[in-house]
Scaffold this motif. Structure first.
Motif, PDB file in Angstrom:
ATOM      1  N   ILE A  33     -43.668 -80.436  43.032  1.00  0.00           N
ATOM      2  CA  ILE A  33     -42.455 -80.275  42.224  1.00  0.00           C
ATOM      3  C   ILE A  33     -41.224 -80.633  43.053  1.00  0.00           C
ATOM      4  O   ILE A  33     -40.315 -81.325  42.595  1.00  0.00           O
ATOM      5  CB  ILE A  33     -42.349 -78.830  41.680  1.00  0.00           C
ATOM      6  N   ALA A  36     -41.142 -84.463  43.459  1.00  0.00           N
ATOM      7  CA  ALA A  36     -41.312 -85.293  42.260  1.00  0.00           C
ATOM      8  C   ALA A  36     -40.158 -86.270  42.095  1.00  0.00           C
ATOM      9  O   ALA A  36     -38.993 -85.894  42.252  1.00  0.00           O
ATOM     10  CB  ALA A  36     -41.426 -84.407  41.030  1.00  0.00           C
ATOM     11  N   GLU A  39     -38.824 -87.273  36.215  1.00  0.00           N
ATOM     12  CA  GLU A  39     -38.421 -86.034  35.540  1.00  0.00           C
ATOM     13  C   GLU A  39     -39.507 -85.494  34.619  1.00  0.00           C
ATOM     14  O   GLU A  39     -39.738 -84.277  34.551  1.00  0.00           O
ATOM     15  CB  GLU A  39     -37.135 -86.274  34.746  1.00  0.00           C
ATOM     16  N   LYS A  42     -42.236 -83.943  36.697  1.00  0.00           N
ATOM     17  CA  LYS A  42     -41.731 -82.686  37.254  1.00  0.00           C
ATOM     18  C   LYS A  42     -41.769 -81.577  36.208  1.00  0.00           C
ATOM     19  O   LYS A  42     -42.184 -80.450  36.503  1.00  0.00           O
ATOM     20  CB  LYS A  42     -40.302 -82.887  37.758  1.00  0.00           C
TER      21      LYS A  42
END
Length: 333
Positions: A33, A36, A39, A42
């Motif tokens: 996360i 990442a 988007e 994530k």
């Protein structure tokens, strides 16, 4: 209302294994996360984290209520979110998808070994969560063009029955082999696909492991995965069938470990267990003798590799002991 019965040895064992797996996944998600670069990817991982994290606490409460020691599992000491990216774009979701595939099998099996309603409900909920995010990862990878699709085939226009035992052949080098059937293609394709992700993962581990013994072990695992991919791909290519070749997800040049050697060894052990289970199914449903023989050799190699890893974990104090049954002989003395 009657009190809840005490948990059984099977329930204790399956909850313990689930605690280990979930704490490992949470630590790895924390790193992925943080690093990442997409988007949507994530958001998938954050949402997954938020859904499975409460179940670690639920299992902890059950252990506390039963007077059982809380496992160590994997903690903040097993992850370093500040190091450079170890894997290229796409690997995070490829990895999560494979972990969810492993979890699906584990949770389904665990339900069959539990009878107390609250524990059955935990595994039922985890199964639903796993299926949800396996599909989310699959659709993400398809959308990004990063998931290799199995080959298409002409639809059968009649029902056929096997006419002689040569259908089962394949070991005799002097006789021709029949073309693989669609069930065999499914198992071969899946084995190649999962080994590609596993090879990419363990290659990264080999680059960044701190202990030299672990580094050599991971390098050996990458070579084992590579040999399996090569042999299984050649089997498909002999029948002019395309092999999976996903794009992206390779290890970067980083040599700084985001995870502890203990966590990486456990993750590798989990993948070995999954591989042996998957290969068992492949053997059971492959009717061509040469395919079954080839897969059985792979299973032997994987078992020996996993056993070697267990010895390394024990030597370094990385293997947390599973809850034991009472030794009646010792109690008698």
């Amino acid at each position: 209302m009657p009190e809840k019965p005490a948990i059984t040895s099977s329930e204790l064992g399956t909850l313990w294994l689930t605690y280990q797996q979930k704490t490992m996944i949470l630590r790895m998600l924390e790193y992925f996360i943080e690093k990442a670069d997409d988007e949507k990817a994530k958001n998938i991982m954050i949402s997954l984290y938020d859904e499975i994290d409460p179940y670690v606490e639920k299992i902890t409460v059950i252990f506390q209520n039963e007077g059982a020691a809380i496992p160590v599992g994997f903690t903040s000491q097993d992850v370093n979110k500040e190091v450079p990216k170890l894997y290229d774009h796409g690997f995070d979701i490829m990895f999560v998808r494979l972990i969810k595939e492993i979890s699906m099998g584990m949770h389904t099996l665990n339900i069959t070994m539990a009878s107390r309603e609250d524990i059955v409900l935990i595994f039922k909920d985890l199964t639903a969560i796993t299926q949800k995010y396996y599909n989310a990862c699959t659709q993400y990878l398809i959308e990004k063009g990063m998931l290799a699709r199995p080959p298409y085939v002409s639809m059968p226009n009649s029902v056929e029955f096997v006419k002689d035992t040569s259908y089962l052949g394949g070991l005799n080098p002097f006789s021709s082999k029949r073309t693989v059937n669609t069930v065999e293609v499914a198992n071969l394709f899946h084995a190649i696909e999962t080994n590609i992700t596993g090879m990419q993962m363990i290659t990264g581990f080999a680059q960044c492991a701190n202990e030299q013994e672990a580094k050599k072990y991971f390098s050996k695992g990458a070579e084992l995965a590579k040999s399996m991919i090569k042999e299984l791909s050649e089997t498909l290519l002999q029948d002019d069938i395309q092999t999976p070749s996903p794009s992206g997800g390779i290890a970067t040049r980083s040599t700084v470990a985001p995870f502890s050697d203990k966590l990486m060894m456990y993750c590798t052990s989990l993948f070995c267990s999954f591989s042996m289970g998957g290969n068992s199914l492949g053997t059971a449903f492959s009717l061509r003798n040469d395919l079954s023989a080839k897969i059985m050799v792979f299973m032997k190699d994987i078992f020996e590799y996993a056993h070697e890893g267990a010895k390394i974990m024990i030597r370094n104090g990385w293997m947390e002991e599973q809850p034991q049954m009472e030794s009646r002989d010792k109690l008698k003395k």
